[in-house]
Design a protein around this motif. Structure first.
Motif, PDB file in Angstrom:
ATOM      1  N   GLY A   1       0.819  -1.207   0.000  1.00 50.19           N
ATOM      2  CA  GLY A   1       0.000   0.000   0.000  1.00 50.19           C
ATOM      3  C   GLY A   1       0.849   1.252   0.000  1.00 50.19           C
ATOM      4  O   GLY A   1       2.072   1.201  -0.134  1.00 50.19           O
TER       5      GLY A   1
ATOM      6  N   PHE B   1      -1.392  -1.615  -8.500  1.00 58.30           N
ATOM      7  CA  PHE B   1      -2.614  -0.847  -8.272  1.00 58.30           C
ATOM      8  C   PHE B   1      -3.267  -0.482  -9.606  1.00 58.30           C
ATOM      9  O   PHE B   1      -4.469  -0.651  -9.786  1.00 58.30           O
ATOM     10  CB  PHE B   1      -2.280   0.415  -7.474  1.00 58.30           C
TER      11      PHE B   1
ATOM     12  N   TYR C   1      -7.876  -3.086  -3.258  1.00 55.59           N
ATOM     13  CA  TYR C   1      -7.270  -1.964  -2.554  1.00 55.59           C
ATOM     14  C   TYR C   1      -8.373  -1.227  -1.810  1.00 55.59           C
ATOM     15  O   TYR C   1      -9.447  -0.966  -2.360  1.00 55.59           O
ATOM     16  CB  TYR C   1      -6.554  -1.030  -3.529  1.00 55.59           C
TER      17      TYR C   1
ATOM     18  N   SER D   1       4.091  -1.607  -6.157  1.00 56.65           N
ATOM     19  CA  SER D   1       2.729  -1.416  -5.662  1.00 56.65           C
ATOM     20  C   SER D   1       1.931  -0.505  -6.590  1.00 56.65           C
ATOM     21  O   SER D   1       0.746  -0.750  -6.846  1.00 56.65           O
ATOM     22  CB  SER D   1       2.760  -0.819  -4.250  1.00 56.65           C
TER      23      SER D   1
ATOM     24  N   VAL E   1      -4.045   4.069   1.460  1.00 58.45           N
ATOM     25  CA  VAL E   1      -4.436   2.986   0.556  1.00 58.45           C
ATOM     26  C   VAL E   1      -3.773   1.694   1.021  1.00 58.45           C
ATOM     27  O   VAL E   1      -2.538   1.588   1.050  1.00 58.45           O
ATOM     28  CB  VAL E   1      -4.037   3.297  -0.900  1.00 58.45           C
ATOM     29  N   ARG E   2      -4.592   0.726   1.389  1.00 52.71           N
ATOM     30  CA  ARG E   2      -4.104  -0.577   1.836  1.00 52.71           C
ATOM     31  C   ARG E   2      -4.485  -1.649   0.823  1.00 52.71           C
ATOM     32  O   ARG E   2      -5.556  -1.583   0.204  1.00 52.71           O
ATOM     33  CB  ARG E   2      -4.722  -0.960   3.183  1.00 52.71           C
ATOM     34  N   ARG E   3      -3.618  -2.636   0.689  1.00 56.29           N
ATOM     35  CA  ARG E   3      -3.966  -3.779  -0.151  1.00 56.29           C
ATOM     36  C   ARG E   3      -4.517  -4.895   0.733  1.00 56.29           C
ATOM     37  O   ARG E   3      -3.925  -5.244   1.756  1.00 56.29           O
ATOM     38  CB  ARG E   3      -2.744  -4.279  -0.922  1.00 56.29           C
TER      39      ARG E   3
END
Length: 277
Positions: free
Chosen positions: A130, A255, A183, A251, A176-178
Motif C-alpha cells: 500500500g 494498483f 485496494y 505497488s 491505501v491498503r492492499r
C-alpha cells in the motif's frame, strides 16, 4: 536523544489509522489533550497498539540553532543498523520496527507529530503493498473514490462539492491498503484546507481520478504507463532506501492493473459528482 522510559502506559494515546494503532506516550498532559483533540475519531484506547513511541518535547526557543522547517522537503529518513532515523528541524525520531518501539523528540507543534506518523505509515505500507497518496477520498455507495493531484489541483474543491451521501475520508492524504486482490481507502486525520478530520471508515477503491481544473466536467481514460507515472508523482515516500522504493513502484504498477484510473477535468460545480463512478 534522552530516554523517557519512566512514562507509564496510562499516559499513552493510541492513534489508529488504516487499522494500524500506534501508541504515543507522553507525561505532558496539555500535549496529550492536544493529541486527543487533533485525532478525534482515531483514538482507540481499547485497541492493542502494534507500535509504541515514547515522546520528549521541547520548545522552539530552547533550540536556537535548529534549522528552519520547510514542510516535508527537509525530511531525512534513513535505515541504520536495523533502526530507522527520522529527522527534520522540528523533530528527531528513532524507530526499531522489529521491536515495535521508538522514541520521538519534537517541538510542541502538532505538525511535527503529523509528519512522524505519516512517515511511519509510509514505511509500514511499503512492505504491505500500500501507500499514502496526495489525494482526497470519499466513500459513496459502499465504494471509495480517490482524487489525486498536486497542490492546487482541486482536492479540497472536489471535497467541498461532495454530496450529502458521500463520507469524506480526507481532503489531503489518502491511506491505501492492499487486502488480497483489492485496494481499500481508509480515512485519515491528516487534513488539508478544509481543516476537517476525515471519517475513520474504509471501503474498497472503485476508481482513481487524476484531477485537473477546467471549464467543464468530463472524464477520460489514462494509459497505464501514464497512470503509473502520475500515481508515483503523488505517492508520499520519504525514505532513502532502494529496496522500499522498488516495492512502492511495484505497488503502483499493481494498483494500476487492478483499479481504473481516469483523468477528471472539472469546474467548481456540484454536478461534477454526477459523472463520478
Amino acid at each position: 536523544m534522552s530516554s523517557v522510559s519512566h512514562i507509564s502506559a496510562s499516559d499513552s494515546v493510541a492513534i489508529e489509522i488504516g487499522g494500524m494503532a500506534i501508541a504515543l506516550r507522553t507525561s505532558d498532559m496539555p500535549f496529550r489533550r492536544m493529541l486527543e483533540d487533533r485525532y478525534t475519531g482515531f483514538i482507540k484506547p481499547e485497541v492493542a497498539p502494534q507500535f509504541e513511541f515514547e515522546m520528549e518535547l521541547f520548545d522552539p526557543s530552547d533550540e536556537p540553532h535548529a534549522p528552519a522547517v520547510n514542510a516535508d522537503e527537509d525530511v531525512q529518513v534513513l535505515l541504520k543498523d536495523g533502526q530507522w532515523e527520522l529527522q527534520r528541524g522540528d523533530f528527531r525520531a528513532l524507530w526499531n520496527a522489529a521491536e515495535g518501539r521508538g522514541r520521538i523528540r519534537q517541538s510542541r507543534n502538532p505538525y511535527a507529530i503529523d509528519s512522524v506518523l505519516r512517515i511511519i505509515h509510509t514505511l509500514i505500507l511499503a512492505k504491505q503493498g500500500g501507500f499514502l497518496l496526495h489525494a482526497a477520498s470519499a466513500i459513496r455507495g459502499g465504494r471509495a473514490f480517490l482524487f489525486a493531484g498536486i497542490s492546487g489541483a482541486g482536492k479540497t474543491t472536489i471535497s467541498r462539492l461532495a454530496p450529502p451521501d458521500a463520507r469524506l475520508l480526507t481532503d489531503e492524504v489518502s491511506y491505501v491498503r492492499r487486502q488480497g486482490d483489492e485496494y481499500w481507502a481508509c480515512g485519515t486525520p491528516f487534513a488539508g484546507e478544509l481543516a476537517t478530520v476525515g471519517e475513520n471508515q474504509s471501503a474498497p477503491v472503485k476508481t482513481l481520478f487524476l484531477l485537473e481544473k477546467g471549464t467543464e466536467n468530463r472524464i477520460g481514460p489514462v494509459a497505464p504507463p501514464d497512470a503509473v507515472r502520475l500515481l508515483m508523482r503523488n505517492i508520499l515516500f520519504f525514505a532513502d532506501d532502494p529496496e522500499l522504493v522498488s516495492l512502492v513502484f511495484q505497488s503502483a504498477c499493481q494498483f494500476v492493473e487492478r483499479v481504473p484510473v481516469w483523468r477528471l477535468i472539472f469546474a467548481p460545480d456540484r454536478r461534477v459528482w454526477e459523472i463520478i463512478r
